[in-house]
Motif scaffolding. Structure first.
Motif, PDB file in Angstrom:
ATOM      1  N   PRO B 277      -2.729  -8.101   1.217  1.00  0.00           N
ATOM      2  CA  PRO B 277      -1.551  -8.191   0.914  1.00  0.00           C
ATOM      3  C   PRO B 277      -1.320  -6.885  -0.044  1.00  0.00           C
ATOM      4  O   PRO B 277      -0.835  -5.838   0.532  1.00  0.00           O
ATOM      5  N   PRO B 278      -1.444  -7.178  -1.333  1.00  0.00           N
ATOM      6  CA  PRO B 278      -1.299  -5.598  -2.207  1.00  0.00           C
ATOM      7  C   PRO B 278      -1.778  -4.528  -1.725  1.00  0.00           C
ATOM      8  O   PRO B 278      -1.369  -3.427  -1.220  1.00  0.00           O
ATOM      9  N   LYS B 281      -1.403  -1.641   2.167  1.00  0.00           N
ATOM     10  CA  LYS B 281      -0.805  -0.175   2.243  1.00  0.00           C
ATOM     11  C   LYS B 281      -2.078   0.692   1.953  1.00  0.00           C
ATOM     12  O   LYS B 281      -2.527   1.486   2.866  1.00  0.00           O
ATOM     13  N   LYS B 283      -5.159   0.209   1.829  1.00  0.00           N
ATOM     14  CA  LYS B 283      -6.325  -0.195   2.767  1.00  0.00           C
ATOM     15  C   LYS B 283      -5.974   0.712   3.898  1.00  0.00           C
ATOM     16  O   LYS B 283      -6.774   1.641   4.452  1.00  0.00           O
ATOM     17  N   GLU B 284      -4.874   0.664   4.255  1.00  0.00           N
ATOM     18  CA  GLU B 284      -4.248   1.468   5.561  1.00  0.00           C
ATOM     19  C   GLU B 284      -4.752   2.888   5.362  1.00  0.00           C
ATOM     20  O   GLU B 284      -5.135   3.641   6.243  1.00  0.00           O
ATOM     21  N   ASN B 287      -8.424   3.375   5.714  1.00  0.00           N
ATOM     22  CA  ASN B 287      -8.792   3.059   7.130  1.00  0.00           C
ATOM     23  C   ASN B 287      -8.262   4.644   7.623  1.00  0.00           C
ATOM     24  O   ASN B 287      -9.025   5.057   8.537  1.00  0.00           O
TER      25      ASN B 287
END
Lengths: 299, 299, 299
Positions: B277-278, B281, B283-284, B287
């Motif tokens: 969750p937090p 983004k 992580k996005e 990635n």
């Protein structure tokens, strides 16, 4: 024995039940359905940016009830799209409402007196669909009460029962609510109506199908036209529910009917989304605003 | 040749396999299923606010396995609802658990010793469902190994495999996890059990169906009762997995079993929802980076 | 009369259309499909943490088109999995791409020259699928234009049309976009190609199926290979669309093609996700909180 056969309106009801819905009433159904799609926030921009997705949404609004019923009964969900004339008609309505020069068509059909006529005609189609759905399910599962109820209900409610996925197609996601958690009047009325038609189909209700169609259609027309004309959202079932629910299910928030998200009239209501997502709510309010503006433009 | 037919418990197994599940064991299955629905956060408020949605959820918990199996095999997902007695029984259980005066019924069935009995009985039904699912799929696709596996698995796992959508119906949305990404013990056990039943069905496992049902049911009962009694979540498969997985799939976080979301006991465990969750983004973005790097490497 | 039959390449086209796709071309199709799954952010970690979910994702990427087409036509969505050899082949490809020692296989197949060959071969399979889909739908609904279009389209686009749900299986959720709202080149080309094949099937296009397959395959190969080689995302349809759309649908943002989320090459583009995420994120956290509190109350 049929208690209404005696009355002179027996023939009237029969004639009414025999009335073909295809070109005329279906058109009204499509117009109102696509109209409510256009009321949805962002629908207009989408129709410009990706017309194909917008068309697909319109098809969901026009044929959602067939898609859901076919899904439930294990038939081809795309089956109804083999009725080319029907799909072409819906496509024409979608095109006129979204792309007519000077927004002329939209202005005409959303002019209240005109709109009320179409709303009334839409209810005629809705009730027919419920009756047909129950009939079809009864044919498949002779004693399948719950199957009849489910089929009739989805035939009557249509896209409202897949609102989350219809929104997802438009890139919108509001998981905190859906057409079952907060039933709109048409959804709830379809449910109650389906119970009646199921009882009639299984001969527990001593009334002919024609009469039931006639009376229930009248009821739906009166309610929906009144609610659309007055922008009211007081569910006519509230008194009954407030009487029965506390007995059956303990204390039900009697303000409940107020919470309804009338999916088919979202643009008109002051919605009270449940607590969970504060940010979502504010978004809601913003949309409310734009929605209101659109609605205003509509009148 | 059947290696277990020799043992005296051959008849016992046969008798056990012939035992009818309908009124008694099904009731236990419904009780435990609806019990776990009530454990879900917000389920009680929902049952007060919109009883119909709550009932629909309960039906998903009780009949999810049939719905999924029918969907996979292209049959009517609502077909099982034509068994009125079964649906009425499930409805009664739902009503008693949620609306019984003074919460009496709930208190009784969730009293550990009683609950353990029902948990054991539920596993009996689960294993039968797996066997029936594999059998049915084998009848439809005589050499369809993967179809048998899929059908048996969904018959055994039930609602856990559509947890996201069951939650959506309740207005809850947790996309960061689901019943496949983080398999609960029942889900995983159903998968392994289905493999056994498929091997048996295709005569690769020299054991009679009756015996396999008997032994696998015993295994499931022992595990599930132990896990429920001790609130433990240490998967009995962990040792085997930690032996095989590293060989097959490289380093698997051996802490994995701890992360399982036992969908059927969500309320009991200190759930460790994965970070997403937090950081989702961020992580996005990361990635994004890895992706870029990969892309680079690709050239 | 067939205007291409005259040309000498009539036989060539026929021979090409008769070419079996199974072992060779299908392998290429699987390789490219699973390759794009591996490009997805988080796909590699998932393959380590829950190999089964990763395998299921790979199957969706490889057989999504069959699953969707079967769903639309009310057939068993799992039906195609009865072709064991096909599933085993796809599984082998998935295993090699994700778990081959030293990432050897991945490095080989994602080496541009090699990759381009596979990309070309994948298009051969895609066009065949479209033709087969239209043919099959025409067989079921002889005059069902829209059914043919839908079936051919999903057969050509595959997993791109269920990207949201494929992501959900991986614990990723991006509601603000989907494969229909932002069509990738393959999705759009499949749509246009389906129109051609439908016209051909209903004898409105005076060309043999073999020739249409040949020519359309060539077109797809040229476009896709060029786009993959140059990492370009300029849709070859843009000029035509920019000519037609403004006339039909008013002003369309001509920057639209740039916004395409090429689902089959997500890893290569600089994607512009719409604003939503941030508020959604904070909502997530709040829900987390309320959820925890509810859980506490439960004990």
């Amino acid at each position: 024995m049929d208690l209404a056969e005696a009355l002179p309106l027996g023939e009237l009801a029969a004639a009414f039940a025999a009335l073909p819905v295809f070109p005329l009433f279906d058109t009204a159904y499509f117009i109102i359905s696509v109209l409510y799609l256009k009321y949805e926030p962002g629908a207009v921009e989408m129709s410009r940016k990706s017309p194909f997705a917008s068309w697909l949404c319109a098809m969901l609004h026009c044929f959602g009830s067939y898609i859901l019923a076919d899904l439930l009964l294990g038939e081809a969900p795309i089956g109804h799209f083999s009725h080319n004339s029907s799909v072409i008609l819906a496509t024409a309505v979608w095109y006129l409402i979204f792309f007519c020069p000077m927004n002329l068509f939209y202005k005409c059909v959303s002019f209240l007196p005109v709109k009320l006529i179409f709303v009334a005609m839409k209810e005629v189609v809705r009730v027919r669909k419920i009756a047909a759905g129950v009939h079809h399910a009864h044919h498949l599962y002779h004693h399948g009460w719950f199957v009849m109820l489910a089929t009739g209900w989805v035939k009557g409610s249509g896209v409202a029962l897949m609102s989350n996925f219809e929104q997802l197609l438009r890139g919108v996601w509001k998981p905190e609510t859906n057409g079952i958690l907060h039933m709109s009047f048409p959804t709830k009325a379809s449910l109650y109506g389906t119970v009646l038609f199921t009882l009639q189909q299984t001969h527990w209700l001593p009334i002919s199908e024609a009469n039931l169609i006639f009376f229930f259609t009248m009821f739906m027309i009166v309610c929906k036209v009144f609610m659309t004309a007055t922008h009211s959202h007081a569910s006519p079932f509230a008194p009954l529910e407030n009487l029965v629910c506390p007995v059956l299910f303990g204390s039900v928030s009697s303000g409940h009917p107020g919470h309804h998200h009338d999916h088919h009239g979202a643009s008109h209501e002051v919605s009270h989304p449940p607590p969970p997502p504060p940010p979502a709510k504010s978004k809601e309010e913003l949309n409310e605003g734009t929605r209101k503006r659109k609605a205003k433009k509509a009148e």
